[in-house]
Write a protein that holds these residues in place. Structure first.
Motif, PDB file in Angstrom:
ATOM      1  N   TRP B 158       0.744  -0.933   0.022  1.00 48.54           N
ATOM      2  CA  TRP B 158       0.051   0.226  -0.335  1.00 48.54           C
ATOM      3  C   TRP B 158       0.905   1.230  -0.104  1.00 48.54           C
ATOM      4  O   TRP B 158       2.023   1.251   0.492  1.00 48.54           O
ATOM      5  CB  TRP B 158      -0.849   0.051   1.217  1.00 48.54           C
ATOM      6  CG  TRP B 158      -1.916  -1.130   1.478  1.00 48.54           C
ATOM      7  CD1 TRP B 158      -2.129  -2.177   0.430  1.00 48.54           C
ATOM      8  CD2 TRP B 158      -2.742  -1.358   2.437  1.00 48.54           C
ATOM      9  NE1 TRP B 158      -3.037  -2.807   0.725  1.00 48.54           N
ATOM     10  CE2 TRP B 158      -3.455  -2.489   1.903  1.00 48.54           C
ATOM     11  CE3 TRP B 158      -3.192  -0.577   3.458  1.00 48.54           C
ATOM     12  CZ2 TRP B 158      -4.680  -2.874   2.785  1.00 48.54           C
ATOM     13  CZ3 TRP B 158      -4.359  -1.178   4.130  1.00 48.54           C
ATOM     14  CH2 TRP B 158      -5.027  -2.131   3.877  1.00 48.54           C
ATOM     15  N   ASP B 206      -2.092  -1.810  -4.057  1.00 51.73           N
ATOM     16  CA  ASP B 206      -3.159  -2.127  -4.071  1.00 51.73           C
ATOM     17  C   ASP B 206      -4.238  -1.462  -3.127  1.00 51.73           C
ATOM     18  O   ASP B 206      -5.402  -1.544  -3.406  1.00 51.73           O
ATOM     19  CB  ASP B 206      -3.092  -3.579  -3.076  1.00 51.73           C
ATOM     20  CG  ASP B 206      -2.397  -4.723  -4.314  1.00 51.73           C
ATOM     21  OD1 ASP B 206      -2.251  -4.338  -5.466  1.00 51.73           O
ATOM     22  OD2 ASP B 206      -1.870  -5.704  -3.514  1.00 51.73           O
ATOM     23  N   ASN B 207      -3.624  -0.473  -2.507  1.00 49.31           N
ATOM     24  CA  ASN B 207      -4.580   0.582  -1.914  1.00 49.31           C
ATOM     25  C   ASN B 207      -3.656   1.729  -1.592  1.00 49.31           C
ATOM     26  O   ASN B 207      -2.404   1.758  -1.704  1.00 49.31           O
ATOM     27  CB  ASN B 207      -4.802  -0.257  -0.160  1.00 49.31           C
ATOM     28  CG  ASN B 207      -6.212   0.382   0.314  1.00 49.31           C
ATOM     29  OD1 ASN B 207      -6.575   1.245  -0.367  1.00 49.31           O
ATOM     30  ND2 ASN B 207      -6.603   0.126   1.324  1.00 49.31           N
ATOM     31  N   LYS B 233      -8.277   4.346   0.514  1.00 49.28           N
ATOM     32  CA  LYS B 233      -9.029   4.199  -0.741  1.00 49.28           C
ATOM     33  C   LYS B 233      -9.825   3.087  -0.571  1.00 49.28           C
ATOM     34  O   LYS B 233     -10.978   3.221  -1.080  1.00 49.28           O
ATOM     35  CB  LYS B 233      -7.893   4.205  -1.930  1.00 49.28           C
ATOM     36  CG  LYS B 233      -8.557   4.050  -3.197  1.00 49.28           C
ATOM     37  CD  LYS B 233      -7.616   3.847  -4.359  1.00 49.28           C
ATOM     38  CE  LYS B 233      -7.720   3.331  -5.801  1.00 49.28           C
ATOM     39  NZ  LYS B 233      -6.895   3.053  -6.539  1.00 49.28           N
ATOM     40  N   PHE B 234      -9.498   2.044  -0.404  1.00 47.63           N
ATOM     41  CA  PHE B 234      -9.991   0.674  -0.100  1.00 47.63           C
ATOM     42  C   PHE B 234     -10.298   0.403   1.311  1.00 47.63           C
ATOM     43  O   PHE B 234      -9.419   0.628   2.000  1.00 47.63           O
ATOM     44  CB  PHE B 234      -9.701  -0.522  -0.833  1.00 47.63           C
ATOM     45  CG  PHE B 234      -9.656  -0.443  -2.379  1.00 47.63           C
ATOM     46  CD1 PHE B 234     -11.050  -0.553  -3.148  1.00 47.63           C
ATOM     47  CD2 PHE B 234      -8.661   0.039  -3.187  1.00 47.63           C
ATOM     48  CE1 PHE B 234     -11.053  -0.415  -4.618  1.00 47.63           C
ATOM     49  CE2 PHE B 234      -8.596   0.100  -4.422  1.00 47.63           C
ATOM     50  CZ  PHE B 234      -9.561  -0.013  -5.126  1.00 47.63           C
ATOM     51  N   PRO B 242      -7.932  -5.337   1.114  1.00 43.58           N
ATOM     52  CA  PRO B 242      -8.575  -4.209   0.715  1.00 43.58           C
ATOM     53  C   PRO B 242     -10.027  -4.616   0.185  1.00 43.58           C
ATOM     54  O   PRO B 242     -10.166  -5.405  -0.396  1.00 43.58           O
ATOM     55  CB  PRO B 242      -7.964  -3.556  -0.603  1.00 43.58           C
ATOM     56  CG  PRO B 242      -6.508  -4.213  -0.646  1.00 43.58           C
ATOM     57  CD  PRO B 242      -6.669  -5.564   0.170  1.00 43.58           C
ATOM     58  N   ALA B 244     -14.154  -2.816   0.360  1.00 44.88           N
ATOM     59  CA  ALA B 244     -15.167  -1.927  -0.575  1.00 44.88           C
ATOM     60  C   ALA B 244     -14.538  -0.640  -0.864  1.00 44.88           C
ATOM     61  O   ALA B 244     -13.649  -0.216   0.039  1.00 44.88           O
ATOM     62  CB  ALA B 244     -16.484  -1.447   0.266  1.00 44.88           C
ATOM     63  N   ARG B 245     -14.825   0.106  -1.959  1.00 45.58           N
ATOM     64  CA  ARG B 245     -14.239   1.198  -2.230  1.00 45.58           C
ATOM     65  C   ARG B 245     -14.730   2.417  -1.309  1.00 45.58           C
ATOM     66  O   ARG B 245     -15.992   2.342  -1.235  1.00 45.58           O
ATOM     67  CB  ARG B 245     -14.694   1.520  -3.717  1.00 45.58           C
ATOM     68  CG  ARG B 245     -13.931   2.770  -4.294  1.00 45.58           C
ATOM     69  CD  ARG B 245     -12.547   2.818  -4.516  1.00 45.58           C
ATOM     70  NE  ARG B 245     -12.137   4.255  -4.845  1.00 45.58           N
ATOM     71  CZ  ARG B 245     -11.526   4.623  -5.932  1.00 45.58           C
ATOM     72  NH1 ARG B 245     -11.467   3.623  -6.966  1.00 45.58           N
ATOM     73  NH2 ARG B 245     -11.093   5.811  -6.235  1.00 45.58           N
ATOM     74  N   ASN B 246     -13.786   3.111  -0.827  1.00 46.81           N
ATOM     75  CA  ASN B 246     -14.268   4.348   0.099  1.00 46.81           C
ATOM     76  C   ASN B 246     -14.988   5.700  -0.849  1.00 46.81           C
ATOM     77  O   ASN B 246     -14.408   5.656  -1.858  1.00 46.81           O
ATOM     78  CB  ASN B 246     -13.053   4.674   0.747  1.00 46.81           C
ATOM     79  CG  ASN B 246     -13.465   5.467   2.042  1.00 46.81           C
ATOM     80  OD1 ASN B 246     -14.818   5.721   2.220  1.00 46.81           O
ATOM     81  ND2 ASN B 246     -12.528   5.667   2.964  1.00 46.81           N
TER      82      ASN B 246
END
Lengths: 594, 594
Positions: B158, B206-207, B233-234, B242, B244-246
């Motif tokens: 990340w 990834d995040n 972000k996730f 990671p 759900a999308r924030n």
């Protein structure tokens, strides 16, 4: 956001009040150059620059020039803007009326050029290069060549270029390899590759007239074997209109840091037909003749960028609300004060302003003398002006372009993070300004020209054209109490300049590297002293007018001078100390250790 | 053409010989930091920077980042390079081994960061920002937050950001409008717009873990009402992967002057879920804690650009044949001499070299003290180091980034026209370097920090951490004949610094604008004196080694010092004169007249 308004008030101050340039009408070719005419020219130029050229500056930078199959397309709007510019007679403003030009003196056209460079330096390259070609042909062309080319260039129907640089040589043109072989009809076949050719190819004009340095078969080696040729893109027909395509083509355009809307071309000459301009092997002499005007023009590019960058920075410093004045809220009703309240922001703005206005005085002074160098009837006045222009040209070129970059960088700094973002327009000034320190002779070459050519000429004769009047002025101004806070630091800096000059003259005689090692610092020291002299004169001119209708203008003039003497002129002490340390620290360094 | 080889020899000189930084192993967390380890780290880092990052520098600049529908794609090759970089453990080099990091001290990681910035400053932004987020979370996060985020950031899986600036506020974060409302579960809903967010969105990890300044509903106005939140972000799932999308998305990316391969994002937070980091309303304190390291890191960016630009310039000065030495042909068998023969070219190269090596000494010294500030067990030693780092941080940041731009511009100048062409790689350094003078607090803000915060602290206590050892050193070194040519100018400059300090302390007390007006010149004066002190120490270290196997290295060290004292340190005289003139020239100027 970048903004631009032609600084007509300050231009008038420099033109009339400081330099009395209306006297240029005493020169026969400029009899009709009345104050009314000058004012009208500056005002009209301001309108074109503000309204036509400036709006294309950002878009031209973003889009750049396009190259495809030998064809160069300028950015959207440039063609129309060029038409407007040409229709207004601006391409011929400095050209001889005998060839359809406006016949304006340099001290006027220099101010117009400043506006053009402020508004759109890339655009200005096209007419600027044309004028270089015009001057070369006018000075060295045959009557036939002049009759054929000059009216077309003056009218802007055709443009011009100067083809000097090759891949392996820029500064050292003695290495030029492009060759010229004679045809039976008096013309020549030109073959070779030229690089960095500004306006080498574009879509603004019907024809492009290349002036090309090349070597004849019997040429002596080096710089004394270079000849100058005129090589039009389209061979003129008998009626003077463009005919068959000549053997010259654009091979590619450069991707540059800035001036992206100006095409910088690789030009391939493949048995292109050309005609000798001037005498065989004397091409460099022709170049040197034009060089003063061209180098002055590049200095003015630096000046133009300074003015535009200053205006943009002031606008932001007024608008941007951020933080509070160190002495307490200046704008208590708002959440923050404009950043103009901060001493460090004002330091940046006043640095920009002092260099810009000082640069304008210096460039205008030199331009006025250029008019006398070219047109004075009295041989003594003419010789004096020639010497002065020869001396000051490398200084104007290098100082104003170095300051152009410094000022443009300050402009970005005033904007903070927004200065780094392209759409705000401030970082473009940094990128555009940067080339002016390099082309038309790098600033290091200008400095060498100053110490190596100008200083020794006639045992310091050129130098005295500056030293004597400045020395006399200082003696006289010393007695004026109103001026003492300005004259005293000037006098101190002037002594440093005199001592540095003596040091270079003496040391450089036995070891040229000593002159070379001092050159760059010396040029800047010289330039700052020259600017300082002009700043005192500006104060003298302003000091009795501070209570009048335009009092704020004159008070600002004096306040800017004060900033210059307190904050900027002290550099001369450091420059002096550095250059007096001699060449040892750089020449003794072992080559392998770099 | 731009070239880069990691300057390992000089790094070892600074690390071992000058600073004895191997002693950092006396700090408990760094017990295993042996010379063998340090050498291996520097060598490996050099390989990655030379072989993986540097080859992507030009292409990354040309291609830039791509933005489409909220997605940012980094330039070709960046993803693979990042994987290599991460697999080598470089993302965690400065992180705690408890979280999977390498646990290296700052004095080592600073040198690696220098190499990264030399090779590819844009690339370096991604891990650089991550480390800022790491530090914030490590210092102020809960145990749960640390366990969740730190291993992922240390491993490079990340990445992180620092979301501070908003459209209407950068310097003055008291104006932040982004708001945070509490949810029932202890989390918050964050809404607002942040701009200039480096690495805000990209395709390397990834995040992305955003650290966001925002205002709670009950926040006091201004700077004392800002809280810090972590907003991924996730949203991490229970297993730490990671989920759900924030509610945070990239709205656009900026088109910038340089660092084009670094994404600079507008980040829109729309009821994004976040968690408080540290105490409510104490977000700025958290920021300030990290700021020393971040500002030091930006100074190192300037240093990295200097080294790369110097190397590129030297390569060209050796290769380019043009003209002849002023004293006669140095290379008579060829048609021209390399431009390295010219004093003015050597002046430029030695200026670049002296600033680069001086900058490395200064940054390494400060970094070593940062290690003691963070890890020393002896409270007195720790306090001393904390003071020193607090004092020197604005100097390192502003001086090294100002010099970064100056040096990069000299690099272009050495190349002449080719320096202006993008493919040669030299103008990119100018464009990349420029931002470092602006972000992480503009250099004007650094100067204000120095005069407004650091000077007054504890009645000059921080200042004495520098003044006392330097003063004692000068007294001692005065007796060494080998050093006198260096110590005497240093002593003179040091007196200027002391006098300027007294002037600011006295004048600034009654009128803060006086301190503000002096700040920028004072910071540079300070920095040049600090560099001068280190240059004398470098000479002392080198002077008995000039005949050994590596004699050329030490002779060059002494010769570069000589250049510094003769040609660069004299600036201090001009800076002193300028700042001693006071605030009048800028504060009395009428606002309307700008």
């Amino acid at each position: 956001m970048a903004v631009y308004q032609a600084p007509l008030r300050d231009m008038r101050f420099v033109f009339y009040e400081l330099l009395g340039s209306d006297k240029v009408a005493e020169l026969p070719p400029y009899q009709e150059v009345s104050p009314d005419l000058v004012d009208a020219v500056l005002e009209e130029a301001g309108k074109v620059c503000e309204g036509v050229l400036f709006p294309l500056n950002r878009s031209g930078d973003e889009e750049g020039c396009h190259f495809e199959n030998g064809v160069v397309r300028t950015p959207k709007g440039f063609r129309q803007a060029y038409d407007t510019f040409r229709d207004g007679g601006w391409t011929g403003m400095a050209c001889d009326p005998a060839y359809g030009g406006q016949g304006l003196p340099s001290v006027v056209t220099m101010l117009v050029e400043e506006m053009i460079c402020s508004a759109n330096m890339s655009f200005g390259m096209y007419p600027g290069l044309s004028h270089g070609a015009y001057k070369a042909l006018k000075a060295f062309g045959t009557e036939e060549q002049k009759a054929l080319y000059l009216p077309k260039i003056a009218s802007g129907e055709w443009s011009g270029t100067m083809c000097l640089t090759e891949p392996h040589c820029g500064t050292d043109l003695g290495l030029v390899r492009t060759k010229a072989d004679a045809n039976d009809d008096g013309s020549f076949r030109i073959s070779g590759t030229k690089i960095f050719i500004s306006a080498g190819e574009h879509d603004l004009t019907d024809n492009i007239v290349h002036l090309v340095l090349a070597r004849l078969p019997d040429a002596p080696p080096g710089i004394k074997g270079i000849s100058l040729f005129v090589v039009p893109k389209f061979l003129p027909k008998d009626d003077g209109t463009p005919g068959a395509r000549n053997g010259v083509a654009c091979g590619s355009i450069e991707h540059k840091m800035g001036i992206k809307a100006s095409s910088t071309c690789v030009m391939n000459f493949d048995e292109a037909t050309g005609w000798l301009v001037g005498e065989p092997h004397k091409g460099m002499r022709a170049m040197f003749t034009m060089m003063n005007a061209a180098r002055l023009g590049v200095g003015v590019q630096g000046l133009g960028i300074m003015e535009a960058s200053y205006q943009g920075a002031v606008a932001y410093a007024r608008d941007r609300l951020q933080g509070r004045a160190l002495t307490g809220a200046a704008n208590p009703d708002a959440k923050a004060d404009p950043i103009l309240v901060h001493p460090d922001v004002r330091r940046m703005l006043l640095t920009m302003r002092a260099y810009t206005e000082g640069g304008r005085m210096l460039a205008a002074w030199t331009s006025r003398e250029l008019d006398y160098a070219e047109k004075a009837e009295d041989p003594a006045r003419k010789a004096e002006a020639e010497d002065f222009v020869a001396l000051m040209t490398p200084i104007v070129k290098a100082l104003l372009t170095d300051l152009g970059s410094e000022v443009a960088n300050l402009g970005v700094q005033v904007y903070g993070g927004h200065g780094y973002i392209r759409e705000w327009g401030m970082e473009q000034y940094v990128r555009d300004a940067r080339i002016a320190q390099i082309y038309e002779g790098t600033n290091g070459i200008q400095a060498l020209d100053l110490v190596g050519r100008k200083l020794p000429t006639g045992m310091g004769r050129q130098l005295r054209r500056f030293f004597h009047p400045v020395s006399a002025y200082i003696d006289r101004a010393m007695d004026d109490d109103d001026l003492s806070e300005f004259v005293l630091p000037l006098a101190k800096a002037f002594v440093r300049l005199q001592q540095a000059t003596g040091f270079i003259a003496q040391k450089g005689m036995s070891n040229p590297n000593e002159a070379g090692a001092a050159a760059t610092d010396y040029l800047r020291l010289f330039g700052l002293v020259a600017m300082g002299y002009l700043w005192v004169r500006a104060v003298e001119e302003a000091k009795d007018k501070t209570d009048g209708d335009d009092g704020a203008f004159y008070r600002a003039k004096i306040a800017t001078a004060r900033f210059y003497f307190q904050r900027l002129l002290p550099q001369t002490g450091a420059l002096f100390a550095a250059l007096m340390s001699g060449a040892g620290s750089m020449m003794d360094f072992e080559d392998a250790a770099f």
